[in-house]
Design a protein around this motif. Structure first.
Motif, PDB file in Angstrom:
ATOM      1  N   ALA A 111       0.933  -1.266   0.107  1.00 13.04           N
ATOM      2  CA  ALA A 111      -0.059   0.012   0.047  1.00 13.04           C
ATOM      3  C   ALA A 111       1.013   1.458   0.165  1.00 13.04           C
ATOM      4  CB  ALA A 111      -0.947  -0.174   1.227  1.00 13.04           C
ATOM      5  N   ASP A 118      -7.181   0.935  -3.159  1.00  6.30           N
ATOM      6  CA  ASP A 118      -7.859   1.272  -2.260  1.00  6.30           C
ATOM      7  C   ASP A 118      -9.117   0.832  -2.391  1.00  6.30           C
ATOM      8  OD1 ASP A 118      -9.332   2.832  -0.122  1.00  6.30           O
ATOM      9  OD2 ASP A 118      -8.694   4.573  -0.801  1.00  6.30           O
ATOM     10  N   PHE A 147      -7.033  -1.587   2.124  1.00  7.57           N
ATOM     11  CA  PHE A 147      -6.262  -2.145   0.908  1.00  7.57           C
ATOM     12  C   PHE A 147      -6.419  -3.356   0.683  1.00  7.57           C
ATOM     13  CE2 PHE A 147      -4.603   1.844   2.515  1.00  7.57           C
ATOM     14  CZ  PHE A 147      -4.510   2.434   1.133  1.00  7.57           C
TER      15      PHE A 147
END
Length: 428
Positions: A111, A118, A147
């Motif tokens: 992430a 997302d 995520f």
């Protein structure tokens, strides 16, 4: 009080240090738009699941492709050993699969590198389908978004020896539920047995600090905070247990297996575990088995700890609509229930834990533990910070050992552990 994770479908992994320079900065996330026709070829990577669940996943993939003509899912399964390194190498080389089986600690560096889609933006319509605690488990401190889709969960109840509690003058029908109650019971057990019976066989981990309601990180997610007054209080209480011989003398080097053996031989009164352990007690220690009590994990927050696996979508997938649709398909309520009936795990989907499979006992050891664990999972929390690496766990464990042995005060030990963990955090 560490949960035995042998029932978990995937093995624990080492921490990932992702070479961010090779992957682009956190702002280089690709489009979060996953709308459009579900079509094209995608790659789905799992973690040590093919050997035991080949037919299940082949069937799942066939069902998805039937529902979405024009899709083609290639399944790749990687061994547990080296899985984290493989993900890191794929991320650096631009070959990360479209859909990836991850744990929260694995998704964090991805992430940060902008490689994890997302889902709060791309798939927010699915959020209500999952337990809130499970959905939040793949959020990263200091970042906006979620995520990975939550997949399967696990936890475990606390076993206790009713005979040992009764002999110490404790009410076996009302086992300790909070840490303060455990500490009081532990001192009484040690006193009554003249130090021969310990309450626990392991030292506190980061999960214990979380369940004691210690703040683990600052609000910005830039540093650790378990050395606050509450954290020092917890470690001080464990030091009192250690000095009173209410902790097993080998607790400093204990593993889940060795702690389980101590409980099996009735030299320890309490131990976390799973249905696998209960069956083992019945076979190897029938005297213990008839005195087994099962209760929730000890917690001062009212919430048990959960372990969670997830399914992440590569933000740079060329087939984002298909990747998101498939990740959701793998983790929807129907597929999770099917998987949970093949292995001792629990679904992360809302309402699934109300199924009779998780609420009704049939007299077997397996259902006794399954029902108890499922009940606690409804409000459970993943206490281990997603940024807390294996190296950090070692730093905390060493600090706890120094405090219990009297080499450092609890405050000094935790201060040093936080400093070490913060350094590691800055290096990641």
């Amino acid at each position: 009080m560490r949960i035995n994770r042998r029932a978990f479908a995937a093995a624990a992994v080492i921490a990932v240090v992702l070479p961010l320079s090779a992957c682009g900065g956190a702002s280089d996330t690709g489009s979060s738009d996953a709308s459009g026709k579900v079509e094209g070829r995608i790659t789905f990577q799992t973690w040590n699941l093919q050997a035991n669940f080949k037919d299940y996943f082949n069937g799942l993939i066939a069902d998805f492709e039937k529902q979405h003509p024009g899709t083609d899912v290639k399944w790749v399964d990687r061994p547990a050993e080296g899985y984290a390194d493989k993900i890191s190498a794929d991320a650096a080389g631009g070959t990360l699969p479209d859909v990836v089986n991850v744990s929260p600690d694995l998704v964090a560096p991805l992430a940060k590198a902008g490689l994890a889609l997302d889902l709060d933006k791309a798939a927010s319509q699915y959020r209500k389908e999952y337990l809130e605690g499970a959905w939040q488990s793949h959020r990263i401190p200091g970042m906006e978004g979620t995520f990975a889709f939550p997949w399967y969960l696990n936890t475990g109840p606390l076993f206790y020896n009713k005979r040992l509690l009764t002999e110490a003058g404790l009410d076996a029908a009302q086992p300790p539920k909070t840490y303060d109650q455990v500490f009081a019971a532990g001192l009484q057990l040690a006193q009554k047995s003249k130090g021969k019976i310990a309450t626990l066989a392991n030292v506190p981990t980061i999960e214990d600090f979380g369940r004691y309601d210690v703040p683990l990180m600052n609000k910005e997610g830039t540093g650790f905070a378990f050395n606050d007054a509450k954290g020092v209080e917890l470690l001080t209480k464990y030091k009192e247990l250690y000095d009173a011989k209410a902790l097993d003398p080998q607790a400093l080097t204990a593993t889940p297996e060795s702690a389980g053996h101590k409980f099996l031989t009735e030299s320890v009164a309490m131990n976390p575990g799973s249905a696998l352990d209960l069956g083992n007690f019945k076979k190897q220690a029938p005297g213990l088995y008839k005195n087994i009590g099962i209760t929730d994990q000890v917690s001062s927050t009212g919430h048990a700890n959960m372990y969670v696996m997830g399914v992440m979508v590569n933000s740079r997938s060329q087939q984002k609509p298909a990747a998101v649709a498939f990740a959701h398909f793998v983790t929807d309520a129907t597929r999770q229930m099917e998987f949970a009936k093949k292995v001792a795990i629990f679904p992360s989907t809302a309402g699934s834990l109300d199924d009779p499979y998780f609420t009704k006992e049939d007299g077997s050891d397996e259902t006794r533990v399954r029902v108890a664990a499922a009940k606690s999972l409804k409000t459970a929390v993943n206490y281990t910070p997603v940024l807390f690496s294996e190296q950090m766990k070692t730093e905390l464990r060493n600090a706890v050992a120094r405090a219990l042995q009297g080499k450092e005060s609890p405050e000094e030990a935790l201060d040093n552990a936080v400093k070490a963990c913060d350094r590691l955090l800055q290096q990641s």
